[in-house]
Design an enzyme around this catalytic site. Structure first.
Site, mmCIF file in Angstrom:
data_model
loop_
_atom_site.group_PDB
_atom_site.id
_atom_site.type_symbol
_atom_site.label_atom_id
_atom_site.label_comp_id
_atom_site.label_asym_id
_atom_site.label_seq_id
_atom_site.Cartn_x
_atom_site.Cartn_y
_atom_site.Cartn_z
ATOM 1 N N TYR A 6 60.498 -73.386 -14.560
ATOM 2 C CA TYR A 6 59.625 -73.447 -15.741
ATOM 3 C C TYR A 6 58.601 -74.570 -15.677
ATOM 4 O O TYR A 6 57.740 -74.671 -16.516
ATOM 5 C CB TYR A 6 60.489 -73.577 -16.999
ATOM 6 C CG TYR A 6 59.788 -73.207 -18.273
ATOM 7 C CD1 TYR A 6 59.476 -71.887 -18.561
ATOM 8 C CD2 TYR A 6 59.424 -74.182 -19.193
ATOM 9 C CE1 TYR A 6 58.826 -71.541 -19.726
ATOM 10 C CE2 TYR A 6 58.791 -73.843 -20.369
ATOM 11 C CZ TYR A 6 58.491 -72.523 -20.629
ATOM 12 O OH TYR A 6 57.849 -72.190 -21.787
ATOM 13 N N ASN A 82 55.366 -70.114 -29.861
ATOM 14 C CA ASN A 82 54.969 -68.707 -29.961
ATOM 15 C C ASN A 82 53.513 -68.478 -30.354
ATOM 16 O O ASN A 82 52.886 -67.581 -29.797
ATOM 17 C CB ASN A 82 55.902 -67.956 -30.914
ATOM 18 C CG ASN A 82 57.299 -67.862 -30.346
ATOM 19 O OD1 ASN A 82 57.531 -68.150 -29.184
ATOM 20 N ND2 ASN A 82 58.240 -67.483 -31.175
#
Length: 102
Positions: A6, A82
Site C-alpha cells: 500500500y 472515500n
C-alpha cells in the site's frame, strides 16, 4: 496495508485500516482541545483503524466540529479517504455530462 503493497511500511505487528472514526473516552490532564465524547478522525496514514480502542496524541487526531457532533459514526468514518477516491474516479475514469446521475 494488509498485503504490504500500500505504500506504507508498518512496523509489525501492525493494525490495518485507514478509514475510521473514534469517540474520545478519556484525555490526559494537559489536553485542552478534546473531551469525553468528542468524535475524532485519525490524521496519520496507517493509524490502524481496525480495532476497538487506541491511545493517541491529541495532535494526531482531528476533532469534528460541534455542528457535526450528531453525525453517525459509520458516515463520519468515510470522510477522510472515500471522498478523495470518489473524486479521482469521477475525474480520471469517466467524463460526466450534464444530466448524468451518480
Amino acid at each position: 496495508m494488509v498485503e504490504g503493497v500500500y505504500g506504507i511500511a508498518s512496523t509489525l505487528p501492525a493494525v490495518g485500516g485507514n478509514e475510521g472514526v473514534a469517540v474520545v473516552e478519556t484525555v490526559g490532564s494537559s489536553v485542552k482541545d478534546l473531551k469525553y465524547g468528542d468524535l475524532v478522525l485519525p490524521l496519520k496514514p496507517g493509524f490502524g483503524t481496525w480495532r476497538t480502542h487506541a491511545v493517541s496524541r491529541n495532535s494526531d487526531l482531528l476533532k469534528f466540529p460541534e455542528e457535526y457532533k450528531d453525525i453517525a459514526p459509520e458516515y463520519a468514518a468515510t470522510v477522510s479517504v472515500n471522498p478523495c477516491t470518489a473524486l479521482r474516479l469521477l475525474e480520471d475514469f469517466v467524463k460526466l455530462q450534464p444530466g448524468d446521475v451518480i
